[in-house]
Structures are given as structure tokens and as C-alpha cells.
Design an enzyme around this catalytic site. Sequence first.
Site, PDB file in Angstrom:
ATOM      1  N   ASP A  82      49.154  31.101  36.067  1.00  0.00           N
ATOM      2  CA  ASP A  82      49.643  30.122  37.035  1.00  0.00           C
ATOM      3  C   ASP A  82      48.494  29.707  37.952  1.00  0.00           C
ATOM      4  OD1 ASP A  82      49.399  32.467  38.582  1.00  0.00           O
ATOM      5  OD2 ASP A  82      51.509  32.936  38.288  1.00  0.00           O
ATOM      6  N   ASP A  84      47.545  29.050  41.772  1.00  0.00           N
ATOM      7  CA  ASP A  84      47.965  29.165  43.163  1.00  0.00           C
ATOM      8  C   ASP A  84      46.977  28.435  44.056  1.00  0.00           C
ATOM      9  OD1 ASP A  84      50.089  30.751  42.404  1.00  0.00           O
ATOM     10  OD2 ASP A  84      48.909  32.579  42.500  1.00  0.00           O
ATOM     11  N   ASP A 157      43.858  41.628  47.024  1.00  0.00           N
ATOM     12  CA  ASP A 157      43.762  42.994  46.512  1.00  0.00           C
ATOM     13  C   ASP A 157      42.370  43.365  45.980  1.00  0.00           C
ATOM     14  OD1 ASP A 157      44.197  41.248  44.402  1.00  0.00           O
ATOM     15  OD2 ASP A 157      45.959  42.288  43.613  1.00  0.00           O
TER      16      ASP A 157
HETATM   17  P1  ATP Z   1      48.154  36.631  37.120  1.00  0.00           P
HETATM   18  O1  ATP Z   1      47.211  35.994  36.180  1.00  0.00           O
HETATM   19  O2  ATP Z   1      48.876  37.797  36.526  1.00  0.00           O
HETATM   20  O3  ATP Z   1      49.051  35.656  37.813  1.00  0.00           O
HETATM   21  P2  ATP Z   1      46.987  36.926  39.714  1.00  0.00           P
HETATM   22  O4  ATP Z   1      45.725  37.583  40.176  1.00  0.00           O
HETATM   23  O5  ATP Z   1      47.065  35.447  39.918  1.00  0.00           O
HETATM   24  O6  ATP Z   1      47.208  37.318  38.213  1.00  0.00           O
HETATM   25  P3  ATP Z   1      49.396  37.014  41.229  1.00  0.00           P
HETATM   26  O7  ATP Z   1      50.419  38.091  41.247  1.00  0.00           O
HETATM   27  O8  ATP Z   1      49.754  35.676  40.705  1.00  0.00           O
HETATM   28  O9  ATP Z   1      48.174  37.631  40.432  1.00  0.00           O
HETATM   29  O10 ATP Z   1      48.854  36.892  42.702  1.00  0.00           O
HETATM   30  C1  ATP Z   1      47.999  35.848  43.110  1.00  0.00           C
HETATM   31  C2  ATP Z   1      46.935  36.389  44.052  1.00  0.00           C
HETATM   32  O11 ATP Z   1      47.536  36.925  45.212  1.00  0.00           O
HETATM   33  C3  ATP Z   1      46.088  37.509  43.483  1.00  0.00           C
HETATM   34  O12 ATP Z   1      45.006  37.039  42.706  1.00  0.00           O
HETATM   35  C4  ATP Z   1      45.602  38.206  44.740  1.00  0.00           C
HETATM   36  O13 ATP Z   1      44.532  37.516  45.334  1.00  0.00           O
HETATM   37  C5  ATP Z   1      46.810  38.072  45.649  1.00  0.00           C
HETATM   38  N1  ATP Z   1      47.708  39.231  45.547  1.00  0.00           N
HETATM   39  C6  ATP Z   1      48.717  39.413  44.678  1.00  0.00           C
HETATM   40  N2  ATP Z   1      49.322  40.590  44.872  1.00  0.00           N
HETATM   41  C7  ATP Z   1      48.674  41.176  45.889  1.00  0.00           C
HETATM   42  C8  ATP Z   1      48.830  42.414  46.584  1.00  0.00           C
HETATM   43  N3  ATP Z   1      49.773  43.271  46.231  1.00  0.00           N
HETATM   44  N4  ATP Z   1      47.971  42.684  47.600  1.00  0.00           N
HETATM   45  C9  ATP Z   1      47.020  41.800  47.954  1.00  0.00           C
HETATM   46  N5  ATP Z   1      46.827  40.636  47.343  1.00  0.00           N
HETATM   47  C10 ATP Z   1      47.633  40.312  46.332  1.00  0.00           C
HETATM   48 MG    MG Z   2      48.704  34.268  39.424  1.00  0.00          MG
END
Ligand code: ATP
Ligand code: MG
Length: 443
Positions: A82, A84, A157
Site C-alpha cells: 500500500d 501511505d 518502528d
Molecule cells: P507493509 O508493506 O506490510 O504495508 P509497512 O512498513 O508499510 O509494510 P504498515 O503496517 O503499512 O507497514 O505501516 C506503515 C508505516 O507505519 C511503517 O512503515 C512504519 O513506518 C509505521 N508503523 C507501522 N506500525 C508501527 C508501529 N507498531 N510502531 C511504529 N511505527 C509503525
Molecule cells: Mg504499508
Amino acid sequence: MTDQPHSHPADKAADEQREPDHEQQTAAAEGVVIDRSSHPISRRSIPENVLKVLYRLHRSGYRAYLCGGSVRDLLMNRTPKDFDLATDAHPTEVRRLFRNSRIIGRRFRLVHVIFQDQTVEVSTFRREPERAEDAENLLITDDNTFGSPLQDARRRDFTINALFYNIADFSVIDYIGGLEDMTAKRIRVIGDPDVRFREDPVRMMRAVEFASRLDFEIEPATREAIVRHRNEILKASPPRVSEEILELLRRGWSGDAIRLAVDVGLLEPLLPEVYNAIVNDRAPYFWKMLEVLDRTVASGRKISDAVSLSVLFLPWIVAELEAEEQRRDGRMRLGEVILFIRELTQPLCARMALSAGTRHHIEQTLETLWRLLEPPSERRAMFRFVYREPFNDALSLLELYALSSGKYVEQFRQWQSFATRVRRSAEEAPDAPVKRRRRKKKS
Ligand code: ATP
Ligand code: MG
């Protein structure tokens, strides 16, 4: 990142033609800015709707960054799950800019900009909440404080998840050293690992997920902190943790992920039953089964959550059944087996806070699996089976089980060819009238 080989010259040319006509925003204070010529992210790999939102924010005078996993994945030439967006516009301002948007979320307020086939999530830069110096309990309950881009990067994170792509000048901004860790293939938690894992223990699961998914190492300080705080995973909200477990199973990297979860000590507190079955070697085919699951998922076949979770539970269930039969000194009848399985799985599913639908689905899949192991002798009963709801899932589970354990291969083949024949004949005669036998009237 100057030596990234991924970008195609045509992409760069296309990018250059579409320079935004607005002034570039000031370079990020304190962050390292990698300009367009030195990184591989092309706007061609960003969906039209996402670009639309980025541009409108930018043209309205706000910062508009792509953030999180999308920047990480684009830099690695992977397709993001996705996209963001992060901005300094307040949620209400974002809401005003897009008619097709709505503010969502209680814990943190985001704006969803809704297009026909896609929803774009926009969040306002946030910072970590203030914490009391001597706080015993670090768990975050409110993290809705707005902040600067730097603060927003810091509250994320892992370093590789804290990169921004700036639509103003197509640069990548790195406040935290994410690019270096990405090149070195390292998962590094941002800030003090002891604090960051305690304030949100789900981050430990996320470390495991990213390491196995990207084939990265968890760097030593991060890993040691996970080992130290592994039991605190039980303080996290069960639905969030279960969603993470499902993510590990759903996407084709379950073998590496579960192995890592065992190694860093996270599986034991979460699923002690499964953990004990694995480490005591009561389930020799467990790893093979995850391998087969991963291969099946990678081939593009859809595997339901109920089947994935059943794969995780199955070796433990089989081990428990065998032990029970030994205790009883004999084989259990099908009805007894089904009852026994229910008694085993119900408390586990409740602990994991799985939805009622998923629990029911798991129960049905496992029950039907055992029914398939003892096929009915009548063809009519077999027909009824094929049309029953959990049949496909139970057959998938049987397939995974047979391929990894070498057991019940014959049963699987029989059911598979029977189901194929039944379906084929149904397709060939879709409108065939169903003959009903007239009941004799009682005189
Ligand atoms: P994916 O490809 O699985 O979506 P992602 O890194 O984009 O991986 P998301 O869950 O969509 O993960 O979260 C988007 C962003 O929000 C992460 O890249 C991170 O920067 C932040 N984030 C998500 N969860 C946490 C958390 N538990 N603590 C701190 N930051 C977080
Ligand atoms: Mg994501």
C-alpha cells in the site's frame, strides 16, 4: 544509493518531463536528502491516484511525502502493498482538500481519500507522546500528537520504514540512517530498543516479519532486546498479534518467519502448545509443511486464513491425538476425534481473539479434514461432501499435510480426482433438471 541499478532511463526521462511547476520546498532540516538522480524511485511506479493526492497537497502549500513501506519497497524495486502518505496538513485540512475523503480512526486520526478502486491513506506528521521518566508501564495508549517530519520519522518502528519520498522535488529524505541499513540489509529499531519494544510489543513481531520477508538480519542490539522482552508480547492486544501471525502465514515467508520467531523466543509465549510440539520434535513434518504452504502461496493460489492457521496448529493437534490414543489404549472413533479437536482448539482460538467467523471456519476445516481421512463408502455421501462448504479448504489442508508428511497421499489423490470429476460433470450439464423421486402417497 548512487549505484542503484534499478531505474530505467525511460523512467527518468518521463519524470523530468513532469517537473512540478511549483517552487521546491526547503530541504529537510537535519535529514539527508538524496536527489532524484541518485535513487531509483520513479513516479511511474506510483499509482495515479496516489500521485494526485501528493500533488494536490503540494500545490496547496503543504509538505507531501510518500512514507513507510512504500518508500522502502520502491527503493528495493519491489511492489508496495500500500502507499501511505504523510503531510503537515492537519486532518481537517486534508479533509477539506478532497471531497472524496473522510477522517477515520480513534487512536490516531487519518484521512482516507477514496477513489473508485483504491483508498489513499494520508496521515499528519506525528511525534511520539511524552512519557513519564519513571513510567513502569510504557505501553502507548495515545499517539495522536502532531509533530515535524523529523519527529514523525523518529516515532516509526525501524530505520528502513522511516524514509520519505518528497513529491516537491522527487528526492528521498533520510533522517534516521534507513538507507545505510537498507544497503546492509539490517532491521534496526529506531531509538532505545528496550523502550520501543516495551511501548509497543507488536514491533517485535514486525521485526520478525520484515527480516523474513526481505531476507534481512535483525541487527544485534535490536535482536537482543527482542529476546529480553519476548514475554511482553502477551501485553499487546491479541487481535493485533494474531493479525501479525496471519501476515506471517499469508504471504509466502512463513517458514523463515516462524523459525525466527522460535529463535528469538516469541513463539513460546504466544503459542506454547505449538512451540512445545515443534521443539520436542513431536511434529517432524512441521517445517516441511510451512515450506509447502509458502510454495503454494507463492504460486498464486489463494489459501484461506483458516487453512493457514490449521497448518500452524495441525502438528500439535496430531501429536496430542496420538498421545490421547495411547492413553486410551486404542484408536478413537471419528466423533470422539472431532470432539477432542474442538476441545483443543477452542481455548487457543479464544486466546488469540480470532473472529467468530474464523474460529468456526478453522473448526469446520479441521473436522472435515478428519472426515476426509476416512472416506464414506457410499458415493452419494461422497457427493454431499464435495458440495459442503469446508470441502475445498479441507482438501487444501489435506494436500499440504500429505505432501509434507507423506501420509494419506492416497486419500488425497482419491478425493482430488473425485472432486474434479464431480465438478467437471456439473459444468458440462449446468442446467440439467434435478430429478426428484415422487414420494408414494400414504394411503
Ligand atoms: P507493509 O508493506 O506490510 O504495508 P509497512 O512498513 O508499510 O509494510 P504498515 O503496517 O503499512 O507497514 O505501516 C506503515 C508505516 O507505519 C511503517 O512503515 C512504519 O513506518 C509505521 N508503523 C507501522 N506500525 C508501527 C508501529 N507498531 N510502531 C511504529 N511505527 C509503525
Ligand atoms: Mg504499508
